[in-house]
Design an enzyme around this catalytic site. Structure first.
Site, PDB file in Angstrom:
ATOM      1  N   CYS A  54       2.750  -6.222  10.083  1.00 48.52           N
ATOM      2  CA  CYS A  54       2.523  -5.252   9.012  1.00 48.52           C
ATOM      3  C   CYS A  54       3.897  -4.810   8.546  1.00 48.52           C
ATOM      4  O   CYS A  54       4.778  -4.528   9.381  1.00 48.52           O
ATOM      5  CB  CYS A  54       1.726  -4.063   9.556  1.00 48.52           C
ATOM      6  SG  CYS A  54       1.670  -2.654   8.432  1.00 48.52           S
ATOM      7  N   THR A  55       4.091  -4.739   7.240  1.00 47.07           N
ATOM      8  CA  THR A  55       5.442  -4.465   6.731  1.00 47.07           C
ATOM      9  C   THR A  55       5.905  -3.031   6.996  1.00 47.07           C
ATOM     10  O   THR A  55       7.083  -2.731   6.847  1.00 47.07           O
ATOM     11  CB  THR A  55       5.526  -4.792   5.227  1.00 47.07           C
ATOM     12  OG1 THR A  55       4.513  -4.044   4.523  1.00 47.07           O
ATOM     13  CG2 THR A  55       5.334  -6.270   4.975  1.00 47.07           C
ATOM     14  N   HIS A  56       4.985  -2.158   7.401  1.00 44.07           N
ATOM     15  CA  HIS A  56       5.408  -0.803   7.786  1.00 44.07           C
ATOM     16  C   HIS A  56       6.103  -0.797   9.165  1.00 44.07           C
ATOM     17  O   HIS A  56       6.884   0.102   9.455  1.00 44.07           O
ATOM     18  CB  HIS A  56       4.198   0.139   7.865  1.00 44.07           C
ATOM     19  CG  HIS A  56       3.718   0.636   6.537  1.00 44.07           C
ATOM     20  ND1 HIS A  56       3.053  -0.166   5.641  1.00 44.07           N
ATOM     21  CD2 HIS A  56       3.794   1.876   5.959  1.00 44.07           C
ATOM     22  CE1 HIS A  56       2.732   0.560   4.570  1.00 44.07           C
ATOM     23  NE2 HIS A  56       3.167   1.790   4.741  1.00 44.07           N
ATOM     24  N   SER A  86       0.824  -1.205   0.000  1.00 41.18           N
ATOM     25  CA  SER A  86       0.000   0.000   0.000  1.00 41.18           C
ATOM     26  C   SER A  86       0.860   1.257   0.000  1.00 41.18           C
ATOM     27  O   SER A  86       0.358   2.352  -0.236  1.00 41.18           O
ATOM     28  CB  SER A  86      -0.896   0.010   1.244  1.00 41.18           C
ATOM     29  OG  SER A  86      -0.094   0.049   2.402  1.00 41.18           O
ATOM     30  N   CYS A 138       2.854  -6.997   1.692  1.00 35.70           N
ATOM     31  CA  CYS A 138       1.828  -6.341   2.493  1.00 35.70           C
ATOM     32  C   CYS A 138       0.961  -7.425   3.124  1.00 35.70           C
ATOM     33  O   CYS A 138       0.381  -8.246   2.411  1.00 35.70           O
ATOM     34  CB  CYS A 138       0.981  -5.456   1.578  1.00 35.70           C
ATOM     35  SG  CYS A 138      -0.414  -4.677   2.384  1.00 35.70           S
ATOM     36  N   ASN A 139       0.883  -7.418   4.451  1.00 40.65           N
ATOM     37  CA  ASN A 139       0.073  -8.434   5.134  1.00 40.65           C
ATOM     38  C   ASN A 139      -1.407  -8.257   4.838  1.00 40.65           C
ATOM     39  O   ASN A 139      -2.149  -9.229   4.691  1.00 40.65           O
ATOM     40  CB  ASN A 139       0.281  -8.344   6.651  1.00 40.65           C
ATOM     41  CG  ASN A 139       1.688  -8.706   7.049  1.00 40.65           C
ATOM     42  OD1 ASN A 139       2.613  -7.912   6.903  1.00 40.65           O
ATOM     43  ND2 ASN A 139       1.864  -9.905   7.538  1.00 40.65           N
ATOM     44  N   THR A 140      -1.856  -6.997   4.772  1.00 44.93           N
ATOM     45  CA  THR A 140      -3.275  -6.721   4.578  1.00 44.93           C
ATOM     46  C   THR A 140      -3.723  -7.157   3.186  1.00 44.93           C
ATOM     47  O   THR A 140      -4.798  -7.748   3.014  1.00 44.93           O
ATOM     48  CB  THR A 140      -3.562  -5.223   4.799  1.00 44.93           C
ATOM     49  OG1 THR A 140      -2.880  -4.812   5.990  1.00 44.93           O
ATOM     50  CG2 THR A 140      -5.034  -4.946   4.938  1.00 44.93           C
ATOM     51  N   TYR A 182      -4.469   0.482   3.519  1.00 43.34           N
ATOM     52  CA  TYR A 182      -5.372  -0.610   3.144  1.00 43.34           C
ATOM     53  C   TYR A 182      -6.174  -1.131   4.343  1.00 43.34           C
ATOM     54  O   TYR A 182      -7.195  -1.774   4.163  1.00 43.34           O
ATOM     55  CB  TYR A 182      -4.562  -1.794   2.610  1.00 43.34           C
ATOM     56  CG  TYR A 182      -4.094  -1.675   1.179  1.00 43.34           C
ATOM     57  CD1 TYR A 182      -4.404  -0.563   0.395  1.00 43.34           C
ATOM     58  CD2 TYR A 182      -3.345  -2.701   0.613  1.00 43.34           C
ATOM     59  CE1 TYR A 182      -3.962  -0.478  -0.911  1.00 43.34           C
ATOM     60  CE2 TYR A 182      -2.905  -2.625  -0.693  1.00 43.34           C
ATOM     61  CZ  TYR A 182      -3.212  -1.519  -1.458  1.00 43.34           C
ATOM     62  OH  TYR A 182      -2.780  -1.450  -2.749  1.00 43.34           O
ATOM     63  N   GLY A 183      -5.628  -0.892   5.549  1.00 50.28           N
ATOM     64  CA  GLY A 183      -6.216  -1.494   6.757  1.00 50.28           C
ATOM     65  C   GLY A 183      -7.692  -1.189   6.927  1.00 50.28           C
ATOM     66  O   GLY A 183      -8.429  -1.963   7.538  1.00 50.28           O
TER      67      GLY A 183
HETATM   68  N1  DGL Z   1       2.207  -2.629   4.790  1.00 50.21           N
HETATM   69  C1  DGL Z   1       0.816  -2.999   4.890  1.00 50.21           C
HETATM   70  C2  DGL Z   1       0.676  -4.313   5.652  1.00 50.21           C
HETATM   71  O1  DGL Z   1       1.652  -5.053   5.778  1.00 50.21           O
HETATM   72  C3  DGL Z   1       0.046  -1.842   5.421  1.00 50.21           C
HETATM   73  C4  DGL Z   1      -1.419  -1.964   5.286  1.00 50.21           C
HETATM   74  C5  DGL Z   1      -2.161  -0.646   5.239  1.00 50.21           C
HETATM   75  O2  DGL Z   1      -1.940   0.104   4.297  1.00 50.21           O
HETATM   76  O3  DGL Z   1      -2.983  -0.419   6.131  1.00 50.21           O
HETATM   77  O4  DGL Z   1      -0.383  -4.685   6.094  1.00 50.21           O
END
Ligand code: DGL
Length: 253
Positions: free
Chosen positions: A183-185, A11, A73-75, A42-43
């Site tokens: 979450c990758t952030h 995202s 991205c996990n989401t 995306y969450g």
């Molecule tokens: N890096 C995304 C993840 O791993 C962020 C999701 C988001 O944008 O909320 O879920």
């Protein structure tokens, strides 16, 4: 095909935490990274909205000849990976909160998971919980606001410490000895997180395991790049590409 790039999407800038591990492990692989900045976060999006964005980005990465795609991205994994695997022939490597190693190594049998609301709804996450973590108390904490903060490069402000304190304190009070960064952030917040957790907990970031999986899958498909020419790294964004490049300069290079 072996010199074609590995594609990544997220995202926003979070997937760079995965990109960093992959490019360290496979320094001669060309890469193309797409940050969906205009649609971040995306969450809070519906799975259908995320599937539409994932299709768009996979088509884009395939137009750049990607030989393998990392859903960094996990989401997006939670919402779209079953769909992507059923529609596209390209191999995918996807993210999943690393609950399994945390549950296996926990001595207190209390594990904290910090992730987006979308990730907590994912099928894979729930399957992993019931297969590997049924003996463990899991403390789930949605990281509302953290993705936006990382996107803005706000990883070290008093507000971010306050927010993290609110999210992490209940895990520490309950005796968690492992916290999964789902979450990758969030790996970009590790220095701030550590000021709260100290050395009392082990923080689990799945990115190194994901990089290993990329290598394995490329080898399995005969797609590893054996050239030792300097790799080419391309970055694209649905929003402001310079924001992604600036972030990469500050946190990665
Ligand atoms: N890096 C995304 C993840 O791993 C962020 C999701 C988001 O944008 O909320 O879920």
């Amino acid at each position: 095909m072996y010199d074609a790039p590995i594609g990544f999407f997220d995202s926003g800038v979070g997937g760079l935490s995965v990109w960093r591990e992959v490019t360290q492990l496979l320094p001669y692989e060309n890469t193309v990274y797409y940050a969906d900045t205009a649609f971040c976060p995306y969450g809070t999006k519906t799975p259908a909205e995320i599937v539409t964005r994932a299709d768009y980005m996979v088509d884009f990465l395939l137009s750049k000849r990607s030989k393998l795609i990392v859903v960094a991205c996990n989401t997006a994994t939670a919402a779209a990976i079953d769909h992507l695997r059923s529609v596209y022939a390209v191999p995918f490597v996807a993210m999943e909160p690393a609950v399994k190693p945390a549950a296996l190594h926990s001595k207190s049998n209390v594990v904290g998971v910090l992730a987006t609301r979308g990730t907590f709804k994912g099928r894979l996450y729930h399957e992993t919980l019931s297969r590997f973590a049924s003996h463990v108390t899991i403390i789930e904490q949605p990281g509302d606001g953290l993705v936006e903060a990382v996107e803005a490069g706000n990883t070290d402000s008093p507000e971010i410490y306050r927010l993290l304190e609110t999210y992490l304190r209940p895990m520490l009070d309950a005796g968690a000895d492992h916290i999964v960064l789902g979450c990758t952030h969030y790996p970009f917040l590790i220095p701030a997180i550590k000021t709260i957790t100290g050395n009392r907990v082990c923080l689990i970031d799945p990115a190194p395991a994901v990089a290993q999986r990329v290598k394995e899958l490329l080898a399995q498909h005969g797609l590893l790049n054996h050239s030792t020419r300097k790799a080419q790294f391309d970055f694209f964004s649905s929003g402001d590409r310079t924001q992604v490049e600036k972030f990469a300069e500050k946190y990665i290079f």
